[in-house]
Design an enzyme around this catalytic site. Structure first.
Site, short mmCIF file in Angstrom:
data_model
loop_
_atom_site.label_atom_id
_atom_site.label_comp_id
_atom_site.label_asym_id
_atom_site.label_seq_id
_atom_site.Cartn_x
_atom_site.Cartn_y
_atom_site.Cartn_z
N ASN A 1 0.87 -1.17 0.00
CA ASN A 1 0.00 0.00 0.00
C ASN A 1 0.92 1.23 0.00
OD1 ASN A 1 -1.83 2.01 0.47
ND2 ASN A 1 -2.67 1.13 2.35
N ARG B 1 -2.61 -2.12 -3.42
CA ARG B 1 -3.83 -1.38 -3.15
C ARG B 1 -3.85 -0.17 -4.08
NH1 ARG B 1 -5.22 3.07 1.10
NH2 ARG B 1 -7.48 3.05 0.94
N HIS C 1 -12.94 2.53 0.64
CA HIS C 1 -12.85 1.48 1.68
C HIS C 1 -13.46 0.17 1.21
CE1 HIS C 1 -12.95 4.90 4.90
NE2 HIS C 1 -11.70 4.55 4.65
N ASN D 1 -9.74 6.48 10.76
CA ASN D 1 -9.56 7.92 10.67
C ASN D 1 -10.48 8.47 9.59
OD1 ASN D 1 -8.28 10.12 11.75
ND2 ASN D 1 -6.28 9.08 11.60
N ARG E 1 -12.02 14.94 8.25
CA ARG E 1 -12.88 15.31 7.12
C ARG E 1 -14.27 15.67 7.62
NH1 ARG E 1 -11.31 10.22 4.26
NH2 ARG E 1 -9.26 10.62 3.37
N ASP F 1 -8.14 12.00 17.49
CA ASP F 1 -8.06 10.67 18.07
C ASP F 1 -9.27 10.44 18.98
OD1 ASP F 1 -7.45 8.38 19.65
OD2 ASP F 1 -5.32 8.67 19.20
N ARG G 1 -9.93 8.17 21.05
CA ARG G 1 -9.59 7.80 22.44
C ARG G 1 -9.50 9.04 23.33
NH1 ARG G 1 -4.97 3.92 20.33
NH2 ARG G 1 -5.01 5.60 18.83
N ASN H 1 -13.05 -0.81 18.48
CA ASN H 1 -12.62 -0.57 19.86
C ASN H 1 -13.51 0.31 20.73
OD1 ASN H 1 -9.96 -1.93 19.80
ND2 ASN H 1 -9.58 -0.47 18.15
N GLU I 1 -7.65 -5.49 5.58
CA GLU I 1 -7.60 -5.11 4.16
C GLU I 1 -6.46 -5.81 3.45
OE1 GLU I 1 -8.14 -1.09 5.80
OE2 GLU I 1 -9.03 -0.59 3.86
#
Ligand code: ADP
Length: 405
Positions: A7, A94, A183, A214, A244, A285, A287, A337, A387
């Site tokens: 990739n 990819r 995706h 992301n 985005r 992020d 998290r 997650n 992927e």
């Protein structure tokens, strides 16, 4: 069979060396900061029980040098798994945009390369580095079959009323402006895994697959095929993402230019790099945003509400267009997650048949699992995406077919 999955980004090469058809990952690695003063190479040889890791920081002036380093690590007596570059028999690349032309994985020919190049007008950030990766891999892994796996091809089955924009006709007929979706390898991979979990043939399952990394996108899958997806001609629309903006009134962008005097290049940067969760909170992020949210931070609360509300709106609309849905699937970094996001995005949907088990949703696990409550009519699955394996699988598939004919 020794299969290398590559990739290539504008300044990076991500790779996995996989033994197909078993899917055993033998090496993984990342070459970063190509062209910068200091590059980084992180390589891991996977051995049962104990992995062998190595990190180099050194100047990597070009992708070609980066790929040569990958080759030398793969053939290294300590960190490698092969003795010669000619031991690599298959390389799966990819490629982000395959356009209308490529509905499936394709063996790379000069025609394929020239089409990928032509499509760079629509995907200027992705297709050119993908093509560079192909060129350098062809020079180094000369005995391998080179195969392109397109991020868009899973969405090739969208009906025209889903992929067309209601713009004057010539924008489509002369300029190829339409929804392509992205995706695709991830949505396709989790679709295959969901079929196994449902113990059904993939052609008989209906899903809503939700890729939350992301970048984020959601796909309506009917009879195993993509029939709608939230990204468009570019990866900007749809869900709220790390940086985005997702769906937005185009009038807002016109206003930014006409009334605020922001030029189009800057608008492009704002909606792709400065918006989404980052725009709302300063961080991309999830998290970190969750931590702030749990401490009562109002910006973080708004961001998570907006993020999950958008997912919920899409779930509702995809339930309407699909009909009977077997399962919704959460995947990628956030989807795999974040029990908080999964809960917020599916809260109060029991009247539509979606209900999570609190216990299963919050229990930590890295494997694919069913987190729905016993009474839910529609299953909710968490399926870690892969992927690289999907690229290797599709490349291997084409390799074996090629052998036959
Ligand atoms: P990409 O491949 O698109 O760069 P990933 O699929 O790796 O992204 O997902 C990255 C996102 O996953 C980040 O926003 C990160 O915060 C989020 N993420 C990773 N681990 C967790 C976690 N434990 N809880 C919530 N979000 C997480």
């Amino acid at each position: 069979m020794n299969t290398l999955v590559i990739n290539t980004g504008s300044s990076s090469i991500k790779y996995q060396f996989i033994d197909m058809p078993f899917g055993t990952v033998l090496c993984t690695g990342l070459v970063e900061r190509i062209g910068e003063e200091k590059g980084i190479i992180t390589h891991r040889k996977l051995i049962e029980g104990e992995n062998l890791d190595v990190v180099y920081d050194e100047n990597i002036a070009t992708h070609e040098i980066g790929m040569e380093r990958v080759a030398s690590l793969l053939t290294d007596s300590h960190y490698g798994v092969i003795t010669n570059t000619s031991d690599v028999k298959l390389v799966g690349h990819r490629v982000v945009l395959g356009g209308e032309k490529f509905s499936t994985t394709s063996i790379i020919t000069s025609e394929v390369k020239s089409t990928i190049e032509k499509l760079s007008v629509i995907a200027p950030l992705h297709n050119p580095p993908n093509l560079t990766g192909i060129h350098v891999a062809e020079q180094i892994f000369t005995d391998a079959l080179q195969v392109a796996v397109f991020d868009t091809s899973f969405h090739h089955t969208l009906p025209d009323y889903a992929y067309r924009y209601a713009l004057p006709d010539h924008f489509y007929t002369e300029h190829d402006m339409r929804v392509y979706g992205f995706h695709g390898t991830s949505h396709q991979y989790v679709t295959g895994r969901a079929a196994i979990m449902l113990k059904k043939n993939v052609d008989d399952i209906n899903l809503i697959t939700i890729h939350l990394g992301n970048g984020a996108s959601i796909t309506a899958v009917k009879n195993g095929k993509s029939i709608d997806t939230s990204m468009g001609m570019t990866p900007t629309p749809g869900l709220v993402m790390g940086t985005r903006v997702g769906d937005i009134d185009p009038g807002v962008l016109i206003y930014m230019q006409e009334s605020l005097g922001i030029n189009i290049k800057e608008i492009k940067r704002i909606i792709n790099k400065e918006s989404g969760l980052k725009g709302l909170t300063g961080f991309n992020d999830v998290r970190l945003i969750q931590e702030l949210y749990l401490k009562g931070d109002q910006k973080a609360e708004l961001a998570l509400n907006l993020y999950s509300y958008r997912i919920k709106k899409y779930i509702g609309s995809y339930l309407a267009i699909i009909g009977n849905v077997d399962a919704i699937v959460f995947t990628a970094g956030v989807g795999e997650n974040s029990d908080i996001i999964r809960k917020m995005a599916t809260d109060n949907l029991s009247h539509l048949g979606i209900q999570l088990s609190e216990e299963l949703n919050t229990s930590k696990s890295k494997i694919e699992r069913d987190i729905s409550s016993e009474t839910a009519k529609i299953k909710t699955f968490v399926i870690p995406t892969n992927e690289e394996f999907e690229i290797a699988r599709q490349a291997y598939d084409i390799f074996t077919k090629q052998d036959i004919f």
